[in-house]
Design a protein around this motif. Structure first.
Motif, mmCIF file in Angstrom:
data_model
loop_
_atom_site.group_PDB
_atom_site.id
_atom_site.type_symbol
_atom_site.label_atom_id
_atom_site.label_comp_id
_atom_site.label_asym_id
_atom_site.label_seq_id
_atom_site.Cartn_x
_atom_site.Cartn_y
_atom_site.Cartn_z
ATOM 1 N N ALA A 38 0.853 -1.217 0.011
ATOM 2 C CA ALA A 38 -0.101 0.125 0.082
ATOM 3 C C ALA A 38 0.929 1.297 -0.001
ATOM 4 O O ALA A 38 0.595 2.279 -0.727
ATOM 5 C CB ALA A 38 -0.928 0.058 1.298
ATOM 6 N N CYS A 39 1.943 1.144 0.824
ATOM 7 C CA CYS A 39 2.709 2.463 0.782
ATOM 8 C C CYS A 39 3.482 2.619 -0.495
ATOM 9 O O CYS A 39 3.686 3.913 -0.924
ATOM 10 C CB CYS A 39 3.706 2.097 2.091
ATOM 11 S SG CYS A 39 3.047 2.438 3.667
ATOM 12 N N ILE A 40 3.894 1.480 -0.880
ATOM 13 C CA ILE A 40 4.691 1.810 -2.426
ATOM 14 C C ILE A 40 3.686 2.375 -3.444
ATOM 15 O O ILE A 40 3.800 2.969 -4.167
ATOM 16 C CB ILE A 40 5.485 0.418 -2.778
ATOM 17 C CG1 ILE A 40 6.584 0.354 -1.988
ATOM 18 C CG2 ILE A 40 5.616 0.452 -4.247
ATOM 19 C CD1 ILE A 40 7.214 -1.351 -2.119
ATOM 20 N N ILE A 41 2.225 1.837 -3.488
ATOM 21 C CA ILE A 41 1.091 2.162 -4.091
ATOM 22 C C ILE A 41 1.095 3.807 -4.008
ATOM 23 O O ILE A 41 0.824 4.634 -5.073
ATOM 24 C CB ILE A 41 -0.071 1.369 -4.396
ATOM 25 C CG1 ILE A 41 0.398 0.079 -4.708
ATOM 26 C CG2 ILE A 41 -1.188 2.052 -5.033
ATOM 27 C CD1 ILE A 41 -0.666 -0.965 -4.638
ATOM 28 N N ILE A 42 1.066 4.051 -3.034
ATOM 29 C CA ILE A 42 0.860 5.570 -2.682
ATOM 30 C C ILE A 42 1.861 6.298 -3.076
ATOM 31 O O ILE A 42 1.675 7.328 -3.533
ATOM 32 C CB ILE A 42 0.433 5.746 -0.839
ATOM 33 C CG1 ILE A 42 -0.670 4.908 -0.703
ATOM 34 C CG2 ILE A 42 0.492 7.092 -0.743
ATOM 35 C CD1 ILE A 42 -1.006 4.986 1.049
ATOM 36 N N PHE A 43 3.036 5.804 -2.812
ATOM 37 C CA PHE A 43 4.155 6.654 -3.579
ATOM 38 C C PHE A 43 4.236 6.747 -5.098
ATOM 39 O O PHE A 43 4.409 7.776 -5.487
ATOM 40 C CB PHE A 43 5.655 5.926 -3.173
ATOM 41 C CG PHE A 43 6.965 6.563 -4.039
ATOM 42 C CD1 PHE A 43 7.313 7.420 -3.555
ATOM 43 C CD2 PHE A 43 7.347 5.754 -4.872
ATOM 44 C CE1 PHE A 43 8.313 8.186 -4.196
ATOM 45 C CE2 PHE A 43 8.390 6.288 -5.638
ATOM 46 C CZ PHE A 43 8.988 7.489 -5.146
ATOM 47 N N ASP A 62 14.014 15.193 -8.434
ATOM 48 C CA ASP A 62 14.738 14.313 -7.710
ATOM 49 C C ASP A 62 14.494 14.406 -6.198
ATOM 50 O O ASP A 62 14.507 13.391 -5.369
ATOM 51 C CB ASP A 62 16.013 14.039 -7.965
ATOM 52 C CG ASP A 62 16.563 13.615 -9.293
ATOM 53 O OD1 ASP A 62 15.660 13.102 -9.909
ATOM 54 O OD2 ASP A 62 17.778 13.695 -10.059
ATOM 55 N N MET A 63 14.832 15.565 -5.897
ATOM 56 C CA MET A 63 14.527 15.978 -4.363
ATOM 57 C C MET A 63 13.053 15.692 -3.794
ATOM 58 O O MET A 63 12.806 15.115 -2.657
ATOM 59 C CB MET A 63 14.959 17.394 -4.087
ATOM 60 C CG MET A 63 16.479 17.642 -4.317
ATOM 61 S SD MET A 63 17.509 16.735 -3.234
ATOM 62 C CE MET A 63 17.261 17.503 -1.892
ATOM 63 N N LEU A 64 12.096 16.114 -4.798
ATOM 64 C CA LEU A 64 10.697 15.640 -4.239
ATOM 65 C C LEU A 64 10.403 14.115 -4.110
ATOM 66 O O LEU A 64 9.786 13.936 -3.301
ATOM 67 C CB LEU A 64 9.742 16.314 -5.422
ATOM 68 C CG LEU A 64 9.628 17.892 -5.428
ATOM 69 C CD1 LEU A 64 8.867 18.424 -6.647
ATOM 70 C CD2 LEU A 64 9.252 18.454 -4.121
ATOM 71 N N LEU A 65 11.112 13.471 -5.096
ATOM 72 C CA LEU A 65 10.705 12.001 -4.989
ATOM 73 C C LEU A 65 11.444 11.311 -3.926
ATOM 74 O O LEU A 65 10.787 10.421 -3.293
ATOM 75 C CB LEU A 65 11.379 11.383 -6.547
ATOM 76 C CG LEU A 65 10.691 11.650 -7.757
ATOM 77 C CD1 LEU A 65 11.345 11.157 -8.918
ATOM 78 C CD2 LEU A 65 9.220 11.216 -7.618
ATOM 79 N N GLY A 66 12.580 11.746 -3.694
ATOM 80 C CA GLY A 66 13.303 11.247 -2.395
ATOM 81 C C GLY A 66 12.762 11.512 -1.231
ATOM 82 O O GLY A 66 12.416 10.567 -0.376
ATOM 83 N N THR A 68 9.422 12.196 -0.880
ATOM 84 C CA THR A 68 8.130 11.400 -0.728
ATOM 85 C C THR A 68 8.434 9.743 -0.573
ATOM 86 O O THR A 68 7.625 9.293 0.187
ATOM 87 C CB THR A 68 7.338 11.524 -2.010
ATOM 88 O OG1 THR A 68 7.264 12.955 -2.163
ATOM 89 C CG2 THR A 68 6.176 10.836 -2.119
ATOM 90 N N LEU A 69 9.557 9.383 -1.180
ATOM 91 C CA LEU A 69 9.669 8.086 -1.011
ATOM 92 C C LEU A 69 10.091 7.636 0.457
ATOM 93 O O LEU A 69 9.665 6.709 1.192
ATOM 94 C CB LEU A 69 10.814 7.712 -1.623
ATOM 95 C CG LEU A 69 11.500 6.083 -1.831
ATOM 96 C CD1 LEU A 69 10.433 5.264 -2.326
ATOM 97 C CD2 LEU A 69 12.809 6.011 -2.313
ATOM 98 N N ILE A 74 9.181 4.439 4.389
ATOM 99 C CA ILE A 74 9.863 4.366 5.904
ATOM 100 C C ILE A 74 9.162 4.963 6.945
ATOM 101 O O ILE A 74 9.017 4.133 7.928
ATOM 102 C CB ILE A 74 11.149 5.153 5.880
ATOM 103 C CG1 ILE A 74 12.256 4.486 4.459
ATOM 104 C CG2 ILE A 74 12.162 4.983 6.894
ATOM 105 C CD1 ILE A 74 13.522 5.207 4.465
ATOM 106 N N ILE A 75 8.618 6.159 6.880
ATOM 107 C CA ILE A 75 8.126 6.700 7.943
ATOM 108 C C ILE A 75 6.443 6.338 8.041
ATOM 109 O O ILE A 75 6.030 6.024 9.174
ATOM 110 C CB ILE A 75 8.139 8.200 7.957
ATOM 111 C CG1 ILE A 75 9.682 8.700 8.052
ATOM 112 C CG2 ILE A 75 7.542 9.042 9.130
ATOM 113 C CD1 ILE A 75 9.917 10.080 7.755
ATOM 114 N N ALA A 76 5.897 6.071 7.118
ATOM 115 C CA ALA A 76 4.416 6.024 7.104
ATOM 116 C C ALA A 76 4.122 4.521 7.715
ATOM 117 O O ALA A 76 3.282 4.209 8.368
ATOM 118 C CB ALA A 76 3.670 5.869 5.740
#
Length: 160
Positions: A38-43, A62-66, A68-69, A74-76
Motif C-alpha cells: 500500500a505504501c509503495i502504491i501511494i508513493f 529528484d529531491m521531491l521524489l526522495g 516522498t519515498l 520508511i516513516i508511514a
C-alpha cells in the motif's frame, strides 16, 4: 483468493474479507506485505503530482521524489503500526474480542484495498491539479478508506 479478488470483494463487504483473512492464521509477514504494498502504491500515485509540481515551480524532481519515498516507505509504515496499536487499545476499552494482529490487518488491508482510489487521486492531482475535482476524489478516498477500516475493525473485534 487473489489479492485483486479480495480488493474487489472488500468493496462489497469489508468485514467478510477481514474475517476471511484472519481465518488464514496469524501471519505478520502477510500483514507487513499488505502495508508495504500500500505504501509503495501511494508513493507511485504521487508521481504525477510531484512531476507537475516540479515543472510548475522549477524544483528538482529528484529531491521531491526522495522526500516522498522516505515519507511513504520508511516513516508511514511506522506510523501505521502506532495507529493500529491505538485502534486496538480503543477496542480493548470497548471490550472487543479482537487481537492486535487483527487491528493491524484491518488497518493495513483498508489502506491496500482503497489504493485504486489513491491512484485516481494521484492522476487527478497530476493532470488536473488543485480544484474541486481533486477534493471530490480525495473525499471519496477518505470515505471508502474509513468504511473499510471501521468495517474490518468491527469484524475482527467481534470474532477472534
Amino acid at each position: 483468493m487473489a489479492i485483486t479478488s479480495n480488493i474487489a470483494a472488500t468493496y462489497r463487504g469489508p468485514g467478510r474479507v477481514i474475517t476471511r483473512l484472519l481465518s488464514l492464521g496469524q501471519r505478520e509477514d502477510r500483514a507487513l506485505m499488505y502495508l508495504m504494498s500500500a505504501c509503495i502504491i501511494i508513493f507511485i500515485a504521487q508521481l504525477p503530482r510531484l512531476s507537475r509540481e516540479a515543472h510548475l515551480t522549477g524544483q528538482e524532481l529528484d529531491m521531491l521524489l526522495g522526500g516522498t519515498l522516505m515519507a511513504w516507505v520508511i516513516i508511514a509504515p511506522l506510523l501505521m503500526y502506532i495507529i493500529a496499536f491505538v485502534a486496538r487499545g480503543i477496542g480493548m476499552i470497548l471490550r472487543g474480542k479482537g487481537s492486535a494482529y487483527g487491528a493491524r490487518l484491518a488497518l493495513f488491508w483498508a489502506l491496500l484495498a482503497s489504493s485504486p482510489l489513491i491512484l485516481l487521486h494521484g492522476l487527478t492531482a497530476g493532470f488536473i491539479g488543485p480544484g474541486l475535482e481533486l477534493q471530490i476524489v480525495g473525499l471519496l478516498w477518505c470515505v471508502i478508506f474509513f468504511w473499510f477500516w471501521i468495517g474490518g475493525s468491527l469484524a475482527q473485534e467481534r470474532g477472534a
